[in-house]
Design an enzyme around this catalytic site. Structure first.
Site, PDB file in Angstrom:
ATOM      1  N   ASP A   1     -22.846   0.856 -66.496  1.00  0.00           N
ATOM      2  CA  ASP A   1     -23.404   1.741 -65.036  1.00  0.00           C
ATOM      3  C   ASP A   1     -21.650   1.247 -64.092  1.00  0.00           C
ATOM      4  O   ASP A   1     -21.265   0.346 -63.895  1.00  0.00           O
ATOM      5  CB  ASP A   1     -24.646   1.042 -64.397  1.00  0.00           C
TER       6      ASP A   1
ATOM      7  N   ASP B   1     -21.449   2.152 -59.710  1.00  0.00           N
ATOM      8  CA  ASP B   1     -22.241   0.951 -58.811  1.00  0.00           C
ATOM      9  C   ASP B   1     -22.482   0.525 -58.792  1.00  0.00           C
ATOM     10  O   ASP B   1     -23.718   0.140 -59.569  1.00  0.00           O
ATOM     11  CB  ASP B   1     -22.637   2.504 -57.303  1.00  0.00           C
TER      12      ASP B   1
END
Length: 259
Positions: free
Chosen positions: A13, A15
């Site tokens: 991922d 963020d």
């Protein structure tokens, strides 16, 4: 975990794992460099559908993180691929930004508000009442309802913002029709990403900061999962979920030795 095969491919991922509120997380640059130098397939994923691959490459580069365009996978790209598989050469009424509209154009979709096959809802900072009203009427008229991701809120330097999931709930309330969400935690996004880099779930790992999206999607896609504590999910939250990640680490810096 002793019988698991070595990790040959990585999905991570963005963020909360690589960056936080526009600032690189310590160790992210070294982790990415080690991945690039190793030649192993990898993808940086985001549920945010606002930006194109080129946009995200440039934004990350300005932060000191070098991620090639081909190593970026968004919910917009996954949504476009899903629609192209479901109905090649179809049409859609789209609420979203360039990341989503570009992805749909690239798979041959026509964007229209005249009898579209789909209403596609993505992320934008300028949701308009007029656009939402049109979406409601088109769904009521028979257009299939698709949304890029189910996230109810998104981060900003000023605090949480209402995101795609919240706006989708508004359309659902007005139409009685729930959307099909393509992005995390739907494992479809992960499997499509793995296919894009020629990887297999048995030898792949997912790194994320959220139990309810990243870890769940990785788990359901059959991958090893690593939860980092630099984002949303904190140690006190983990036991509230009926599933667990393969491993919990403080940050992505702790995973560089596994490459």
């Amino acid at each position: 975990m002793a019988d698991r095969k070595p990790i040959d491919s990585w999905l991570t991922d963005m963020d909360g794992v690589l960056i936080h509120e526009g600032v690189p997380i310590p160790g992210a640059d070294a982790f990415l460099k080690k991945l690039r130098d190793s030649g192993r397939p990898f993808l940086v994923l985001t549920n945010n559908s606002i930006y194109t691959r080129r946009d995200l490459h440039a934004r990350l580069r300005r932060m000191g993180l070098d991620v090639p365009e081909e190593n970026i996978w968004t919910s917009a790209l996954a949504t476009a691929q899903f629609l192209a598989d479901q109905r090649p050469g179809g049409s859609a009424y789209v609420i979203g930004e360039a990341g989503l509209t570009t992805a749909l154009h690239d798979v041959g979709y026509v964007l229209t508000d005249h009898d579209p096959d789909f209403v596609v809802l993505g992320e934008t900072r300028t949701y308009s009442f007029e656009a939402l009203t049109k979406a409601v009427r088109l769904v009521n008229a028979g257009a299939r309802f698709i949304a890029t991701n189910p996230d109810n809120v998104g981060p900003s330097t000023e605090g949480d913002l209402p995101a795609t999931g919240s706006v989708a709930a508004l359309i659902t309330a007005a139409t009685g029709r729930k959307p099909y969400f393509v992005g995390k935690p739907n494992p479809l996004m992960m499997r499509a990403g793995l296919n894009a880099i020629g990887a297999h779930s048995e030898t792949s790992a997912m790194i994320g900061d959220r139990m309810d999206t990243d870890v769940l999607a990785g788990l359901e896609a059959g991958m090893r999962t690593f939860l980092v504590l630099t984002g949303v999910t904190q140690p006190k939250d983990i036991d509230s979920f009926p599933f667990r990640p393969s491993q919990v680490v403080d940050s992505i810096a702790d995973l560089a030795d596994l490459i």
